[in-house]
Design an enzyme around this catalytic site. Structure first.
Site, mmCIF file in Angstrom:
data_model
loop_
_atom_site.group_PDB
_atom_site.id
_atom_site.type_symbol
_atom_site.label_atom_id
_atom_site.label_comp_id
_atom_site.label_asym_id
_atom_site.label_seq_id
_atom_site.Cartn_x
_atom_site.Cartn_y
_atom_site.Cartn_z
ATOM 1 N N LYS A 192 -7.904 7.644 11.701
ATOM 2 C CA LYS A 192 -7.340 7.342 10.371
ATOM 3 C C LYS A 192 -8.353 7.502 9.235
ATOM 4 O O LYS A 192 -8.037 8.165 8.233
ATOM 5 C CB LYS A 192 -6.743 5.926 10.355
ATOM 6 C CG LYS A 192 -6.166 5.575 8.988
ATOM 7 C CD LYS A 192 -5.640 4.157 8.906
ATOM 8 C CE LYS A 192 -5.208 3.828 7.477
ATOM 9 N NZ LYS A 192 -4.703 2.456 7.334
ATOM 10 N N ASP B 182 0.832 -1.206 0.000
ATOM 11 C CA ASP B 182 0.000 0.000 0.000
ATOM 12 C C ASP B 182 0.862 1.248 0.000
ATOM 13 O O ASP B 182 1.890 1.300 0.679
ATOM 14 C CB ASP B 182 -0.895 0.035 1.240
ATOM 15 C CG ASP B 182 -2.033 -0.955 1.155
ATOM 16 O OD1 ASP B 182 -2.554 -1.147 0.046
ATOM 17 O OD2 ASP B 182 -2.387 -1.547 2.179
ATOM 18 N N ASP C 122 -4.507 2.798 -4.924
ATOM 19 C CA ASP C 122 -3.176 3.138 -4.423
ATOM 20 C C ASP C 122 -2.485 1.926 -3.797
ATOM 21 O O ASP C 122 -1.551 2.062 -3.020
ATOM 22 C CB ASP C 122 -3.257 4.279 -3.399
ATOM 23 C CG ASP C 122 -4.120 3.920 -2.195
ATOM 24 O OD1 ASP C 122 -4.777 2.867 -2.234
ATOM 25 O OD2 ASP C 122 -4.135 4.690 -1.224
#
Length: 1109
Positions: free
Chosen positions: A829, A757, A1014
């Site tokens: 997050k 990632d 991503d």
């Protein structure tokens, strides 16, 4: 003979299941009542605790920031308790103590009762059908139960199946017939022999007897070919699968409704389904024969020509999955439109089949007739399919898009009112508007949902997708010379580019990078990870037993293969506005629908992929208007959740190298949750725990078949270790790979995708766009080595979020409860991560509600209250309840700190918004060119509502349509969306440039590659090469020229091309300011922020150990 035995076997299993359920139902109902009482007790306890909190707020609350009205109300409430608050507190505490004791006692009673039911269920498993019938009729269960589908016949040991379709059928329960339990009946390739219908056996039986599963299995194993004497290839089979998927559900259900043999005939739930909707046929016939009902209906011919079974099947096959997949708030207008259009396409297809069959059978007949309203319409011979559709549309009468909504709405209402399988409700929203939702009806049995709740709309492909062939014109518009993707797409003509419903702008191609990317990724073959599939099913089996060896609750959270037990109460819960409970049910059922579909697809293709080295599965791709890549499949995709990802392997494996083994070990530690440690620390952890990692049990085919045949699962201490991982299923796939390697290091081929990632890629892009080296450091655009700990922007932001909360508390003491929440990395997050993707304060508040809170109704008539779910975020021993306002303030703290800590972001956002305002004044869309070769227009239009009214059977109904007002630009949406859309487009460009780099070195052994925006994955051996090429692609996005200059100049060039004149003027201070000259005014062009190019970018990225991690 085998078909007859199979038929008898199915009936026996079905009757055993139903009678066992009837016996157990009386006991489970009592437990359900006890649990309801338990829930009420818990609510009472929470309510009393809330009263204590309220008293404390009244005694100590600060009124500084209250309005005069709020102050007056506050003082009034305070006067009521000020002289008696000590007695009130004492009484409440005594009541809490009493309620808590009652709660504990009732918990113990429920626990004992549940154990009694488990014992009873085990004892019933060994009973024959006759013994179960005897127990059933001696019990107090009413014979009029809604589950009752059998009546005893005068013939000895014989029972009658009540089925409204076809002839009445009898089956015997004598000793000879019961021996069928030992038969090994295989439905499909690699299917499992089923011995009874409980637990895992029942789940696999539901899957392998699902009509779609059976049909696709038949195609996969067929020897039929398109040409006589030719072996069928996978491309021919793929074509058959696609043709099957188009109309399968409706055609097969329609056969059942018309009393014909169908793949559904032996499916669990069909008898109940037929009994539930027995009067629908009469209602539809009445509507068709009584001219009053369809008078003035533009769609009347569609109903008159369609068979009743087709109508009902289309409604059910759309509504039931809709109930399972979506929240109640999902727009029902979209569902109505889909039903209307599907009826239209099915009607055309059915008539075409008749026409084509008639033409082949009667070569001398020159005319084909369609009967309509006692009239015969002639259709000449020799028409193509498209020409036939046009002619039939002329007969039906062209209907408008609004009529499709009305047709779908009316048909859904007819089925709802006359079957009680689902209900429509009007629910008031917080903004005082009314929304129409669908909830399950009281006759929607579990068996019916399991019959239809498997998403097979778009399966993976079994041959390589067709490649797209595109040419670009001088005007930058493109022509599709050959449609790619699914084989039938040359007919369906679905484009590779999905334009947005709410964006009035258009995306075009500047070059063909993205097309080459789609074609390359679609050519990569995959297979099913059969070993992981076996372990997953073994885990499901393990939680059926009495021994609680594993963290069963965590397993149940990981994989859901049953509906939420409270689904049937959605109607009552909606009436009572129990939105917290409703949300939990929808969340559970949505995951059930997804997980069931994933397991179905995995079972379907696993044996087929393993049967030949030439058998693989492939993924079809498309892009959205920003260039983001998506797989065009249902659920089983590496872009899905961890269950789907754990079940997929690359087809092409590699003998693993020493470096590849190291990357596999790092990935194993990452999946366990150690990705924030240094590279060397992770490698060391894997080495130290290697014995545990490879201790997972071997599940041979014989072991698995034994487990399936109602024997105990294979227990192992390994599973407890596995459940400690952050991502248990992906960790399991790593353990399987490592065990296989160490079993035969010299010959083992590694097929596992190793995922890496990006470190918050949105902020990586933004930090590079604005050259903020401080932000870049926290997203790992900085030199680092294997001994360093990865930087983490989320951990860095925790301190600032806590400081911001303290600032808010000083101003408003009513927010002091926020101090009791443990604000850590995990908590903030999602909010921080999505700010760069356009998350607003309100959006983060919704995230918090969905992820960490559940809505409760402590005090009737008061404002909404939310209870913190996880103890991980609770600093106290008491439940934490927050109001909407308090959650909003929490979200505000999370949202604001990013811009406070990194102020250059504010400068970028202001410039982009100012450019939006300029373009809006010029009545032009916001536009930019991406490195992937896409010219993207962003022009959000406001959504306006339009009401339609329809009526049938004497009832009027309204449909609210949401449509784009194409003549107006919504500047608020333009401003809120510009940053995330630019970031998304550059994220997508990174992938396109990566694939361009890989494919430019094209060879026979091309690199396996998959991407999830991503996130990137390849074989373990190729990780170093992939990481380098991802870095080089990112560098290519920004190193050669400034992003902000390129963005600005492209827009100015666009303004010039549209006919406007741009001129510069000098100010008294010597500055040059650019203006756009229009007829009415000269509009100043925003000044470009002075962001310089980071000359060290290339070295920082290439030297970063953790740019992707």
């Amino acid at each position: 003979m085998e078909e007859l035995l199979f038929f008898l076997f199915r009936n026996i299993l079905y009757s055993i299941e139903l009678i066992t359920k009837l016996i157990l139902k009386e006991y489970t109902d009592k437990i359900d009542n006890l649990k309801t009482t338990l829930s009420k007790l818990k609510s009472e306890i929470s309510s009393e605790k809330y009263q204590l909190t309220k008293i404390d707020d009244l005694l100590n609350g600060n009124t500084v920031h209250m309005s005069n009205k709020e102050k007056k109300e506050f003082k009034k409430e305070r006067r009521k308790i000020i002289f008696n608050h000590e007695n009130l507190i004492q009484k409440i505490n005594l009541k809490i103590e009493k309620l808590s004791k009652d709660y504990s006692k009732l918990e113990e009673i429920i626990f004992n009762k549940e154990n009694e039911i488990k014992d009873l269920e085990i004892s019933l498993k060994d009973k024959s059908l006759n013994e179960l019938n005897e127990i059933y009729f001696k019990s107090n269960i009413s014979t009029k139960s809604k589950f009752s589908a059998f009546k005893k016949n005068n013939k000895k040991n014989t029972y009658l199946i009540n089925n409204n379709v076809g002839e009445r059928r009898y089956f015997s329960t004598n000793e000879k017939a019961l021996k069928l339990h030992n038969l090994n009946i295989n439905n499909s390739p690699g299917s499992f022999s089923i011995n009874n219908s409980s637990g895992l056996n029942h789940i696999i039986e539901e899957i392998t007897t699902n009509p779609m599963y059976v049909k696709i299995s038949q195609i996969l194993n067929s020897t039929e070919s398109s040409f006589e004497g030719e072996t069928p290839n996978n491309k021919y089979k793929q074509l058959q699968i696609e043709e099957t998927l188009r109309f399968f559900w409706n055609q097969e259900l329609n056969k059942i409704f018309n009393g014909k043999k169908s793949l559904f005939s032996n499916s669990i739930g069909i008898d109940i389904l037929m009994n539930s909707i027995s009067k629908l046929d009469k209602v539809l016939n009445t509507i068709k024969t009584d001219k009053r009902y369809l008078k003035n209906k533009n769609y009347r011919n569609h109903i008159l020509l369609s068979e009743n079974g087709l109508i009902i099947s289309i409604v059910l096959s759309n509504v039931i999955p809709h109930i399972m997949k979506y929240k109640a708030s999902q727009n029902t207008a979209t569902l109505f439109n889909r039903i209307g259009k599907e009826l239209h396409s099915n009607l055309l297809n059915n008539e075409w089949i008749k026409y084509d069959k008639n033409e082949k059978a009667t070569l001398t007949v020159e005319k084909y007739y369609v009967e309509q309203n006692n009239n015969k319409y002639e259709i000449e011979k020799g028409l193509s399919k498209e020409e036939f559709y046009i002619r039939l549309d002329e007969i039906l009468g062209i209907i408008s898009s609004d009529d499709y909504f009305k047709l779908g709405c009316d048909l859904a209402e007819i089925v709802s009112e006359n079957s009680n399988l689902f209900n429509f409700m009007n629910v008031a929203n917080e903004d005082n508007t009314v929304q129409r939702i669908i909830v399950p009806g009281h006759k929607l049995e579990d068996q019916i949902v399991k019959l239809l709740a498997v998403d097979t709309e778009k399966l993976v492909m079994i041959c390589e997708p067709c490649k797209w062939e595109i040419t670009i014109n001088d005007t930058k518009s493109f022509n599709i010379n050959k449609y790619g993707g699914f084989l039938l797409n040359n007919i369906n003509k679905n484009e590779f580019l999905n334009q947005s419903f709410i964006n009035n702008g258009k995306t075009t191609l500047h070059d063909l990078k993205i097309i080459d990317c789609i074609n390359y990724l679609g050519s990569i073959p995959y297979t099913i990870n059969t070993q992981v599939l076996k372990h997953v099913l073994n885990l499901i089996k393990s939680i059926e037993g009495e021994e609680q060896l594993y963290n069963n609750n965590k397993i149940k959270e990981l994989i859901k293969l049953n509906m939420h037990h409270n689904t049937k109460n959605l109607y009552n819960l909606t009436l009572r506005k129990k939105y917290g409970d409703i949300s939990l049910i929808h969340k559970h059922n949505s995951q059930y629908y997804s997980d069931k579909s994933i397991i179905t697809s995995a079972l379907l293709f696993s044996s087929w992929c393993d049967s030949s080295k030439d058998n693989s599965i492939y993924f079809n791709y498309f892009i959205d208007w920003r260039g983001r890549l998506y797989t065009d499949t249902s659920y089983l995709s590496f872009q899905g959740g961890n269950l789907a990802r754990s079940l997929l392997l690359f087809k092409r494996g590699q003998l693993i190298t020493e470096k590849g083994l190291e990357h596999l070990k790092i990935y194993t530690a990452n999946c366990f949750g150690l990705d924030k440690l240094s590279y060397n620390q992770r490698l060391e952890w894997t080495e130290n725990n290697l014995e545990k990692i490879i201790s997972l049990p071997n599940l041979s085919d014989d072991d698995f078949k034994s487990m399936i045949h109602n024997h105990k699962p294979i227990y192992s201490e390994f599973y407890n270790f596995m459940m400690e991982a952050d991502e248990p299923l992906l960790f399991l796939s790593c353990c399987v790979e490592l065990k296989n390697y160490y079993s035969d290091p010299n010959r083992f081929l590694s097929n596992l995708p190793v995922y890496l990632d990006a470190t918050c890629s949105g902020l990586q892009h933004l930090s590079t766009m604005i050259n903020d080296t401080n932000l870049a450091k926290y997203v790992n655009i900085v030199k680092s080595n294997k001994e360093d700990i990865p930087n983490d922007v989320y951990t860095h932001m925790v301190l600032f979020v806590n400081k911001k909360i303290q600032e808010y508390i000083k101003v408003d003491y009513s927010l002091a409860i926020l101090e009791n929440i443990n604000i850590n990395r995990k908590f903030i997050k999602p909010g921080i991560m999505t700010i760069s993707y356009g998350a607003t304060t309100r959006g983060i508040a919704e995230q918090l509600k969905n992820n960490h809170f559940r809505q409760i109704d402590l005090v009737k008539g008061k404002s909404l209250t939310y209870e913190l779910i996880s103890k991980e975020f609770n600093k106290t021993d008491f439940d934490i309840h927050l109001t909407v306002k308090q959650i909003y303030v929490l979200a505000k703290a999370i949202h604001s700190v990013l811009y406070d800590v990194f102020p250059n972001l504010t400068i970028l956002v202001k410039y982009l918004k100012d450019m939006n305002k300029l373009l809006k004044k010029l009545k032009l869309p916001t536009i930019w060119l991406t490195p992937a070769g896409l010219i993207i227009e962003q022009n959000y239009a406001p959504i306006k509502s339009r009401d339609l009214t329809t009526s049938i059977l004497g009832k009027r109904r309204g449909i609210t349509l949401r449509e784009m007002d194409r003549n107006v630009t919504d500047i608020r949406k333009q401003n809120n969306s510009i940053v995330p859309n630019v970031v998304h487009s550059f994220d997508a460009s990174n992938i396109a440039l990566l694939v361009e780099n890989i494919s430019s070195n094209f060879s026979v052994n091309k690199m396996n590659l998959l991407t999830i925006h991503d996130c990137f994955a390849t074989n373990a051996n190729d990780v170093d090469e992939m990481v380098l090429k991802v870095k080089l692609a990112f560098i290519a996005l920004y190193s050669e020229k400034s992003f902000i200059d390129s963005y600005h100049n492209f827009i100015l060039e666009f303004i010039n091309k549209t006919g406007f004149i741009i001129k510069e003027k000098s100010t008294s201070k010597g500055e040059n300011i650019s203006y756009v000259y229009t007829e009415n005014a000269n509009i100043q062009i925003p000044k470009v922020p002075s962001f310089t190019i980071n000359k060290n970018l290339k070295f920082d990225i290439l030297g970063s150990q953790y740019f992707i991690n």
